[in-house]
Write an enzyme that holds these catalytic residues in place. Structure first.
Site, PDB file in Angstrom:
ATOM      1  N   ASN A  72      -1.280  -0.307  13.248  1.00  0.00           N
ATOM      2  CA  ASN A  72      -0.657  -1.507  13.522  1.00  0.00           C
ATOM      3  C   ASN A  72       0.222  -1.056  15.260  1.00  0.00           C
ATOM      4  OD1 ASN A  72       1.954   0.528  13.264  1.00  0.00           O
ATOM      5  ND2 ASN A  72       0.709   0.629  11.229  1.00  0.00           N
ATOM      6  N   ASP A  97       0.624  -0.719   4.809  1.00  0.00           N
ATOM      7  CA  ASP A  97       0.461  -0.627   3.207  1.00  0.00           C
ATOM      8  C   ASP A  97      -0.431  -0.476   2.826  1.00  0.00           C
ATOM      9  OD1 ASP A  97       3.122  -1.445   3.062  1.00  0.00           O
ATOM     10  OD2 ASP A  97       3.008  -3.227   4.316  1.00  0.00           O
ATOM     11  N   LYS A 103     -21.077   4.516  11.691  1.00  0.00           N
ATOM     12  CA  LYS A 103     -21.168   3.526  12.352  1.00  0.00           C
ATOM     13  C   LYS A 103     -21.602   1.870  11.793  1.00  0.00           C
ATOM     14  CE  LYS A 103     -20.336   0.791  16.471  1.00  0.00           C
ATOM     15  NZ  LYS A 103     -21.092   1.012  17.617  1.00  0.00           N
ATOM     16  N   PRO A 115       0.111   5.045  -0.766  1.00  0.00           N
ATOM     17  CA  PRO A 115       1.481   5.669  -2.055  1.00  0.00           C
ATOM     18  C   PRO A 115       2.909   5.042  -0.738  1.00  0.00           C
ATOM     19  CG  PRO A 115       1.064   6.931  -1.239  1.00  0.00           C
ATOM     20  CD  PRO A 115      -0.496   6.153  -0.467  1.00  0.00           C
ATOM     21  N   PHE A 165      13.560   1.962   7.070  1.00  0.00           N
ATOM     22  CA  PHE A 165      13.588   0.952   7.651  1.00  0.00           C
ATOM     23  C   PHE A 165      13.243  -0.660   7.032  1.00  0.00           C
ATOM     24  CE2 PHE A 165      15.299   1.851  12.675  1.00  0.00           C
ATOM     25  CZ  PHE A 165      15.489   3.388  12.157  1.00  0.00           C
ATOM     26  N   LYS A 214      15.140  -4.532  -0.219  1.00  0.00           N
ATOM     27  CA  LYS A 214      13.977  -3.065  -0.376  1.00  0.00           C
ATOM     28  C   LYS A 214      14.905  -2.037  -0.067  1.00  0.00           C
ATOM     29  CE  LYS A 214      11.624  -3.656   3.242  1.00  0.00           C
ATOM     30  NZ  LYS A 214      10.717  -4.395   3.988  1.00  0.00           N
TER      31      LYS A 214
HETATM   32  O1  C5P Z   1       8.611  -1.862   1.897  1.00  0.00           O
HETATM   33  P1  C5P Z   1       8.425  -1.342   3.126  1.00  0.00           P
HETATM   34  O2  C5P Z   1       7.187  -1.490   4.114  1.00  0.00           O
HETATM   35  O3  C5P Z   1       8.909  -2.586   4.334  1.00  0.00           O
HETATM   36  O4  C5P Z   1       9.806  -0.442   4.147  1.00  0.00           O
HETATM   37  C1  C5P Z   1       9.997   0.123   4.763  1.00  0.00           C
HETATM   38  C2  C5P Z   1      10.292   1.176   4.873  1.00  0.00           C
HETATM   39  O5  C5P Z   1       9.225   2.283   4.088  1.00  0.00           O
HETATM   40  C3  C5P Z   1      10.155   1.626   5.911  1.00  0.00           C
HETATM   41  O6  C5P Z   1      11.281   2.974   6.580  1.00  0.00           O
HETATM   42  C4  C5P Z   1       8.834   2.937   6.045  1.00  0.00           C
HETATM   43  O7  C5P Z   1       9.104   4.264   6.938  1.00  0.00           O
HETATM   44  C5  C5P Z   1       8.873   3.425   4.414  1.00  0.00           C
HETATM   45  N1  C5P Z   1       7.272   3.065   4.059  1.00  0.00           N
HETATM   46  C6  C5P Z   1       6.637   4.199   3.473  1.00  0.00           C
HETATM   47  N2  C5P Z   1       6.062   4.341   3.108  1.00  0.00           N
HETATM   48  C7  C5P Z   1       4.769   3.511   3.103  1.00  0.00           C
HETATM   49  C8  C5P Z   1       5.099   2.146   3.320  1.00  0.00           C
HETATM   50  C9  C5P Z   1       6.534   2.397   3.678  1.00  0.00           C
HETATM   51  O8  C5P Z   1       7.566   5.012   3.676  1.00  0.00           O
HETATM   52  N3  C5P Z   1       3.592   3.609   2.563  1.00  0.00           N
END
Ligand code: C5P
Length: 387
Positions: A201, A270, A280, A296, A314, A328
């Site tokens: 991203n 995610d 490749k 996770p 965040f 959240k």
């Molecule tokens: O649920 P979401 O991804 O929107 O949540 C964002 C928050 O969770 C951010 O603080 C991000 O750093 C943390 N996060 C994490 N591990 C993930 C996804 C998000 O620590 N796999």
């Protein structure tokens, strides 16, 4: 108050004056006789827009008492460059020119930025003097190591103007997190598909790095677990570099014991590809489906771990920020979530955020990310209280 003594690095003090004035500071320059041999008073007068002081016996000084009045009301005295001779006189408590006298008569913090030949810096008398000054509570900025004006290479180079500006600003921050240990994640993660392709991203890491810096400025011991970004490690921060979400999780749990605060700023992917192709993947004409597994949730896992630190999340959303951020916070059982609309902050140098805690929503003014970070640190410190 900016003291300038006689070294070739005095030219950097002119730039430092400009940076300080640009940031809104009132700068009174005190130029030693040696300093004036390198840069003229007119330069500092033009840059500071104020009279430059050199003479202990100057009748134009405020109240006719230059040695006392000039530093009254100053937030700090910074001497840059500070020569070996000036530091020796300072360590002795001498008051034989205007600058040493002002330093002795001060009520504010004193910072020095040494600048000298490497041998002068390493010589026993200078070592002794620096120890005395440290014991007296004088803050030391630098010196750096590198090429010197005399052609030699070694320690004794004065820090650059921007570095001195940053160090001074950091020094003046309230030590709201003194004695605390802070762990942060920052940047994106990269989830490999094959040896050359990946899912990622557009997180720049700027907000996470600004927060790491703000925590350090506030007196915390800071560890930063960072995805791939092209940002320098903030001064005083320990950084581990990782690539994927799984690596980030492993590193976070390795660094977790003993932390007081965990701030998850990273834009963790995610999902990751269900399998990593060894070679490749070749192009074909048929439609292609990529199978993904959820990663996770590092933050949720840390927040649910035994003896969890104070956890801050965040929430970067493209709409309905308040609703999603608060959801959240509750779902991950966090005391604090920092929400921002992605269109306001992602990749930019400025950010506008809203802080969501158990008592409601608190908006911080739109500002450069470091300033926003300082605001977040202040809020964390307030929530932590005596905990
Ligand atoms: O649920 P979401 O991804 O929107 O949540 C964002 C928050 O969770 C951010 O603080 C991000 O750093 C943390 N996060 C994490 N591990 C993930 C996804 C998000 O620590 N796999």
């Amino acid at each position: 108050m900016l003291g300038v003594t006689g070294g070739i690095a005095a030219y950097k003090a002119a730039e430092l004056t400009r940076l300080l004035v640009k940031a809104g500071a009132t700068v009174d320059v005190v130029l030693s006789a040696g300093g004036a041999r390198f840069v003229g008073a007119a330069t500092f007068q033009a840059l500071s827009g104020r009279p430059v002081w050199s003479d202990l016996w100057d009748e134009a000084a405020p109240g006719g008492m230059a040695h006392i009045e000039l530093s009254r009301g100053a937030d700090a005295i910074l001497v840059a460059p500070a020569t070996a001779d000036f530091l020796a006189r300072l360590a002795q408590g001498r008051a034989d020119d205007l600058l040493t006298t002002l330093c002795l008569a001060r009520e504010c913090p004193l910072l020095v930025a040494p600048a000298m030949n490497r041998q002068m810096w390493q010589q026993a008398p200078t070592r002794r003097n620096m120890q005395v000054l440290a014991d007296d509570g004088v803050a030391l900025l630098g010196p750096a190591s590198g090429e010197q004006a005399c052609g030699e290479v070694g320690p004794g180079r004065m820090l650059e103007a921007e570095e001195l500006f940053d160090e001074l600003a950091a020094y003046l921050q309230p030590k709201l997190l003194a004695g605390r240990r802070v762990l942060l994640t920052a940047g994106p993660t990269i989830e490999a598909i094959d040896p050359v392709r990946a899912i990622t991203n557009s997180s720049s890491g700027k907000m996470g790095y600004a927060l790491a810096r703000a925590c350090h400025e506030a007196g915390a011991a800071v560890t930063l677990v960072s995805g791939p970004v092209s940002l320098p490690v903030p001064r005083g921060v320990r950084r581990s570099s990782v690539t994927s979400a799984l690596e980030m999780r492993t590193q976070v749990f390795a660094d977790l014991p003993g932390q007081d605060i965990f701030i998850a700023v990273a834009a963790v992917a995610d999902y990751r590809p269900a399998s990593l192709a060894a070679d490749k993947i070749k192009k074909g004409s048929a439609e292609m489906t990529l199978s993904l597994l959820p990663n996770p949730d590092i933050l949720a896992e840390v927040a649910a771990s035994p003896q969890a630190p104070f956890c801050v999340g965040f929430a970067a959303e493209s709409r309905e920020l308040a609703q999603y951020a608060e959801a959240k916070r509750v779902a991950k059982k966090l005391p604090l979530v920092v929400g921002n609309l992605v269109q306001d902050g992602l990749g930019a140098d400025h950010n506008s955020v809203i802080l969501f805690d158990a008592r409601g929503a608190h908006a911080l003014p739109t500002a450069p990310k470091l300033e926003v970070a300082r605001g977040i640190v202040a809020h964390i410190a307030k929530l932590l209280g005596g905990r």
